[in-house]
Write a protein that holds these residues in place. Sequence first.
Motif, PDB file in Angstrom:
ATOM      1  N   UNK A   1       0.805  -1.221   0.000  1.00 53.38           N
ATOM      2  CA  UNK A   1       0.000   0.000   0.000  1.00 53.38           C
ATOM      3  C   UNK A   1       0.844   1.280   0.000  1.00 53.38           C
ATOM      4  N   UNK A   2       2.130   1.161  -0.286  1.00 51.22           N
ATOM      5  CA  UNK A   2       3.005   2.335  -0.289  1.00 51.22           C
ATOM      6  C   UNK A   2       3.687   2.487  -1.635  1.00 51.22           C
ATOM      7  N   UNK A   3       4.104   3.713  -1.933  1.00 54.35           N
ATOM      8  CA  UNK A   3       4.939   3.966  -3.093  1.00 54.35           C
ATOM      9  C   UNK A   3       5.973   5.014  -2.704  1.00 54.35           C
ATOM     10  N   UNK A   4       6.766   5.460  -3.678  1.00 51.96           N
ATOM     11  CA  UNK A   4       7.877   6.353  -3.358  1.00 51.96           C
ATOM     12  C   UNK A   4       7.426   7.733  -2.907  1.00 51.96           C
ATOM     13  N   UNK A   5       6.153   8.059  -3.105  1.00 49.30           N
ATOM     14  CA  UNK A   5       5.650   9.373  -2.713  1.00 49.30           C
ATOM     15  C   UNK A   5       4.836   9.347  -1.431  1.00 49.30           C
ATOM     16  N   UNK A   6       4.468   8.161  -0.944  1.00 47.72           N
ATOM     17  CA  UNK A   6       3.593   8.106   0.227  1.00 47.72           C
ATOM     18  C   UNK A   6       4.190   7.326   1.392  1.00 47.72           C
ATOM     19  N   UNK A   7       5.423   6.849   1.267  1.00 48.37           N
ATOM     20  CA  UNK A   7       6.015   6.052   2.344  1.00 48.37           C
ATOM     21  C   UNK A   7       6.480   6.934   3.502  1.00 48.37           C
ATOM     22  N   UNK A   8       6.712   6.298   4.638  1.00 50.15           N
ATOM     23  CA  UNK A   8       7.065   7.031   5.850  1.00 50.15           C
ATOM     24  C   UNK A   8       8.421   7.690   5.809  1.00 50.15           C
ATOM     25  N   UNK A   9       9.374   7.100   5.080  1.00 51.01           N
ATOM     26  CA  UNK A   9      10.719   7.681   5.019  1.00 51.01           C
ATOM     27  C   UNK A   9      10.704   9.004   4.265  1.00 51.01           C
ATOM     28  N   UNK A  10      10.065   9.039   3.100  1.00 52.60           N
ATOM     29  CA  UNK A  10       9.939  10.287   2.340  1.00 52.60           C
ATOM     30  C   UNK A  10       9.197  11.339   3.153  1.00 52.60           C
ATOM     31  N   UNK A  11       8.159  10.903   3.859  1.00 53.62           N
ATOM     32  CA  UNK A  11       7.372  11.796   4.713  1.00 53.62           C
ATOM     33  C   UNK A  11       8.240  12.410   5.805  1.00 53.62           C
ATOM     34  N   UNK A  12       9.059  11.593   6.453  1.00 50.41           N
ATOM     35  CA  UNK A  12       9.922  12.071   7.535  1.00 50.41           C
ATOM     36  C   UNK A  12      10.958  13.067   7.017  1.00 50.41           C
ATOM     37  N   UNK A  13      11.556  12.774   5.873  1.00 57.31           N
ATOM     38  CA  UNK A  13      12.569  13.668   5.295  1.00 57.31           C
ATOM     39  C   UNK A  13      11.978  15.054   5.040  1.00 57.31           C
ATOM     40  N   UNK A  14      10.793  15.096   4.442  1.00 49.92           N
ATOM     41  CA  UNK A  14      10.184  16.385   4.106  1.00 49.92           C
ATOM     42  C   UNK A  14       9.724  17.148   5.348  1.00 49.92           C
ATOM     43  N   UNK A  15       9.197  16.441   6.333  1.00 43.22           N
ATOM     44  CA  UNK A  15       8.687  17.104   7.530  1.00 43.22           C
ATOM     45  C   UNK A  15       9.796  17.628   8.437  1.00 43.22           C
ATOM     46  N   UNK A  16      10.979  16.982   8.402  1.00 43.07           N
ATOM     47  CA  UNK A  16      12.055  17.342   9.326  1.00 43.07           C
ATOM     48  C   UNK A  16      13.192  18.120   8.662  1.00 43.07           C
ATOM     49  N   UNK A  17      13.062  18.461   7.391  1.00 43.79           N
ATOM     50  CA  UNK A  17      14.182  19.095   6.699  1.00 43.79           C
ATOM     51  C   UNK A  17      14.541  20.467   7.264  1.00 43.79           C
ATOM     52  N   UNK A  18      13.595  21.142   7.910  1.00 43.27           N
ATOM     53  CA  UNK A  18      13.877  22.467   8.468  1.00 43.27           C
ATOM     54  C   UNK A  18      14.038  22.434   9.989  1.00 43.27           C
ATOM     55  N   UNK A  19      14.261  21.233  10.547  1.00 43.25           N
ATOM     56  CA  UNK A  19      14.429  21.099  11.984  1.00 43.25           C
ATOM     57  C   UNK A  19      15.913  21.003  12.349  1.00 43.25           C
ATOM     58  N   UNK A  20      16.383  21.749  13.342  1.00 41.96           N
ATOM     59  CA  UNK A  20      17.813  21.744  13.698  1.00 41.96           C
ATOM     60  C   UNK A  20      18.297  20.434  14.316  1.00 41.96           C
ATOM     61  N   UNK A  21      17.396  19.549  14.715  1.00 36.71           N
ATOM     62  CA  UNK A  21      17.797  18.269  15.293  1.00 36.71           C
ATOM     63  C   UNK A  21      17.951  17.175  14.245  1.00 36.71           C
ATOM     64  N   UNK A  22      17.726  17.526  12.985  1.00 44.08           N
ATOM     65  CA  UNK A  22      17.691  16.509  11.934  1.00 44.08           C
ATOM     66  C   UNK A  22      18.646  16.849  10.797  1.00 44.08           C
ATOM     67  N   UNK A  23      19.208  15.799  10.184  1.00 44.82           N
ATOM     68  CA  UNK A  23      20.053  15.967   9.007  1.00 44.82           C
ATOM     69  C   UNK A  23      19.747  14.885   7.986  1.00 44.82           C
TER      70      UNK A  23
END
Length: 448
Positions: A406-428
């Motif tokens: 039920x996942x693809x490259x646009x809806x998986x959790x890893x892609x979601x996490x990267x986009x949501x945390x890209x502007x957070x200072x605790x994440x790289x």
Amino acid sequence: MKKIYVLDTNVLLQDPRAIYMFKDNEIVIPAVALEELDSKKRNMDEIGRNARYVSRLIDQYRTKGKLHDGVPLSNGGILRVELNHKSFVRLQDIFIEVTNDNRILAVALNLQEDENKRPHPRPVVLVSKDALMRVKADALGLQAEDFLSDRVIQYSKSYSGCMELKVSKAIIDQYFALGRLSVSVLKQTSAARGKSFFPHQFLILKDELGSPASALGKISADVTHLELLQYQDEAIWGVKARNVQQRMALELLMRDDIPLVTLTGKAGTGKTLLSIAAGLSKTEDERRYQKLLVARPIVPMGKDIGYLPGEKEEKLKPWMQPIYDNLEYLFHTNKPGDLDRILAGMGSIEVEALTYIRGRSIPEQFIIIDEAQNLTKHEVKTIVTRVGEGSKLVLMGDPEQIDHPYLDEESNGLTYLVEKFKDQPLSGHIRLEKGERSPLAQLAAHVL
């Protein structure tokens, strides 16, 4: 004009709150979809959890009125469970077998015929994650759409963690002379004008006139300046970066002030090996963390091999073999059983399945989650919220190689996490592009 959206079961299993994603239109759930949800609700996985959530959600609206007549949703829409349009007469000559998919198609087709008899007919749209379901709907003259609200961003356009800028040689010289460079200076250059910078983003500066002068740096956590890398050419447990992106990955993995690291890239780019090497260095050499925990989801590629005999460790061995392969390489073992004896003697390395992570609180550990592209958004949230005080979490995977149905490259959790945390200072984050496993593996990753 308002529309009638007929939802396929897979839409509800993908996003249990899908009924709220269609604004003030009418949402129709065929009765057969409820039957399919009922068959899934006992599953002890994400699909089962979503089926149970949808069941409870629909039951809440049952108290507000007759579901077969339609009840108002909180967003202004109408929710209706369709019982009166299940006739299969129109489809029996086209699709002989009375499958659940064909019964849902019949509901949508009968609703459309009823609407066409009205003075102002509303469009009827079938929403399904199943491509063949949409093809059949189109053949019947039904409007069909994919469910897109779960999409994060196209992977090829997602945040890569690295940017190349062409600047004057004077700026490069200033960067090396001071050991840092103000972001405000960078934004004055034509190459960076209008661009956004993110915490721990890597920049490759190149001379705009074409000379060999270049520089590599990382944006600071507060996005005020570009700084030199701390771990540029150091070998970590015998592993040395073979390309510039691996140098960036090691920088993120070895920095204690970056508790969340995400790595994406094709097979053979070194994600797992670099992460485990960094984890061993931090736990065994520096004693920064008490334990190295390596986990991966149990999602088979292709046909499942069924039940496995033995204790938990024996059952997990085939699934965790890619992790053990990297550990054997790092420990230079060449005899069967050597690695088991080493791990038993150390006691600070734990290889686990993600199945057992729920409910745990994991403090002061270096946590590696492999194959994270097979995780849903909810599962990623569960994992990140398990991280205790003083721990570091690394998630890695290839969003272009997903085995989850039920996942693809646009809806998986890893892609979601990267986009949501890209502007957070605790994440790289860094996307690895070049394969280093072997010339054949690199060629296969690009050609096949």
